[in-house]
Design an enzyme around this catalytic site. Structure first.
Site, PDB file in Angstrom:
ATOM      1  N   SER A   1       0.850  -1.185   0.000  1.00  0.00           N
ATOM      2  CA  SER A   1       0.000   0.000   0.000  1.00  0.00           C
ATOM      3  C   SER A   1       0.886   1.235   0.000  1.00  0.00           C
ATOM      4  CB  SER A   1      -0.900   0.004   1.248  1.00  0.00           C
ATOM      5  OG  SER A   1      -1.543   1.251   1.429  1.00  0.00           O
TER       6      SER A   1
ATOM      7  N   TYR B   1      -2.742  -0.515  10.874  1.00  0.00           N
ATOM      8  CA  TYR B   1      -2.788  -0.846   9.449  1.00  0.00           C
ATOM      9  C   TYR B   1      -1.472  -0.448   8.799  1.00  0.00           C
ATOM     10  CZ  TYR B   1      -4.054  -0.629   4.500  1.00  0.00           C
ATOM     11  OH  TYR B   1      -4.085  -0.803   3.138  1.00  0.00           O
TER      12      TYR B   1
ATOM     13  N   LYS C   1       1.390  -2.867   6.987  1.00  0.00           N
ATOM     14  CA  LYS C   1       1.758  -2.715   5.584  1.00  0.00           C
ATOM     15  C   LYS C   1       3.247  -2.394   5.419  1.00  0.00           C
ATOM     16  CE  LYS C   1      -2.080  -3.583   3.363  1.00  0.00           C
ATOM     17  NZ  LYS C   1      -2.173  -4.668   2.357  1.00  0.00           N
TER      18      LYS C   1
END
Length: 232
Positions: free
Chosen positions: A137, A150, A154
């Site tokens: 991402s 998150y 990532k």
């Protein structure tokens, strides 16, 4: 040619499945929810009747299920492409997010790819071929407000990808990290952001198929895509 794709029932994963089927790959798909997964499978079977398409509901956050999915796919042969796309987004700052958020994000966004890849690698190494795509991402490259666990997960997935590339580059196995910015998916529905401001899932999928079809001497190490007007 065979492609294994996780998180394939909707959004980017479904678009990836569609594009690889169009490029001549047989597909082995999974997602946690069986209804959406089998609905996606039926759509793809109707669109690509000449392809062999299979699906198996799997909770990729669970090591045993990920490894069982790997063994199931290997019963059909060694995959040419592995797409680690399964993931989850929970918004929140590190200091305020719910207890367990980090553990959950690491299980879904990192450990799923780690365990599935490890289960498939012996066969891929023996075959001396394959291409692994990890869906990282933009959050893997730069911290942003409310990224929380998150973003941590990532970043870790990007590190996993870099290490895989280094380990496998002499064994005929390619590794590509895919770093998409805002891409239209169910998570953006109801956000109030105009669809024209966000990339389409097909944009990500088409770049991945292009990378997969290069000669054996070439590898795209990273695919970074952003909306034309920049990150959101």
């Amino acid at each position: 040619m065979k492609a294994v794709i996780t998180g394939a029932s909707q959004g980017i994963g479904k678009a990836i499945a569609d594009h690889f089927a169009a490029a001549g790959y047989d597909l082995f798909l999974c997602s946690r929810g069986d209804v959406r997964l089998y609905h996606a499978l039926e759509e793809l079977q109707a669109k690509y009747p000449e392809r062999q398409l299979y699906a198996r509901p799997t909770d990729m956050s669970q090591q045993q299920e990920a490894e069982a999915f790997a063994q199931w796919t290997l019963s059909f042969g060694v995959p040419d492409v592995l797409v680690n796309n399964a993931g989850q987004f929970i918004q929140g700052s590190i200091s305020e997010e719910a207890a367990g958020a980090l553990e959950q994000m690491m299980q879904v966004n990192l450990f799923s790819a780690y365990h599935l890849t490890r289960a498939l690698l012996p066969a891929m190494k023996e075959a001396g071929r394959g291409h692994i795509f990890n869906l990282c991402s933009i959050a893997s490259l730069r911290a942003y407000p409310h990224g929380g666990s998150y973003g941590i997960s990532k970043y870790a997935l990007a590190g996993f990808t870099a290490n895989l590339r280094e380990e496998l580059k002499t064994q005929g196995i390619k590794v590509t990290g895919v770093f998409p910015g805002a891409t239209m998916s169910p998570s953006w529905e109801g956000s109030g952001v105009h669809p024209d401001r966000i990339m389409q899932a097909n944009d990500v999928a088409s770049m991945m198929v292009a990378a997969a079809l290069l000669s054996p001497a070439a590898v795209v190490e990273e695919i970074v895509l952003r909306p034309q007007l920049g990150d959101l």
